[in-house]
Design a protein around this motif. Sequence first.
Motif: not given
Length: 150
Positions: A2, A4-6, A104, A124, A126-127, A131
Motif C-alpha cells: 500500500t 500513501f503519497e502526498q 511517501r 481513510k 490515516t490518509k 495530510e
Amino acid sequence: MTIFEQSIQIKASATVVDRCITDLELMQRWLNPMLNCEPLGEWSTKLGSKSKFTIQIPIFKPTLKNVVVAREPGLIIWGFNGFFNGTDRWECQPNDRGTRLINRFEFNIPNRLTAWGFDRFAAKLTKADMEAQLRRLKTVAEELHQSFDD
C-alpha cells in the motif's frame, strides 16, 4: 504493498524543512498529538539510528520501531517492522517558491485480520491524518523560516 503519497508546497528553504522533519522537538509540534516519537538511545537521524512511534490510545498502545535506512540533506527514510512493514520517506525538493515536501508511506500489513481492519476502518483516517500533519509541518517550517528573516 500500500502506498500513501502526498506533498505540500512550503514557503521555506529546504534546510529549514529538513530540520522540521529531523529535529525531535520540532517534530512534536506537527506530529499527531496521539503519536509519540521516542528515541531508542540518543536521538539522531543518522543512518542506522533507531526510534519508536507509539499511538496513544486507551488500553492498546500500538508501537512501531523504526530505523533510519537512508539519509542525506533533504531526505530521510525510516524503515519499520511491526504491525506495519515498510518505509516512510520524506523528501525536500527546493524550487523557486521554497520547498516541495513529499511524504511517501509505503507499507504492508502482514497480519490479515489487522490488514482487513485497517482497510475498513483506518485507511481513510490515516490518509487524512498524514495530510493534516503536512499542513501543521508547513506552519512550523514557515514560522521558523520567518524567524530567520526577522
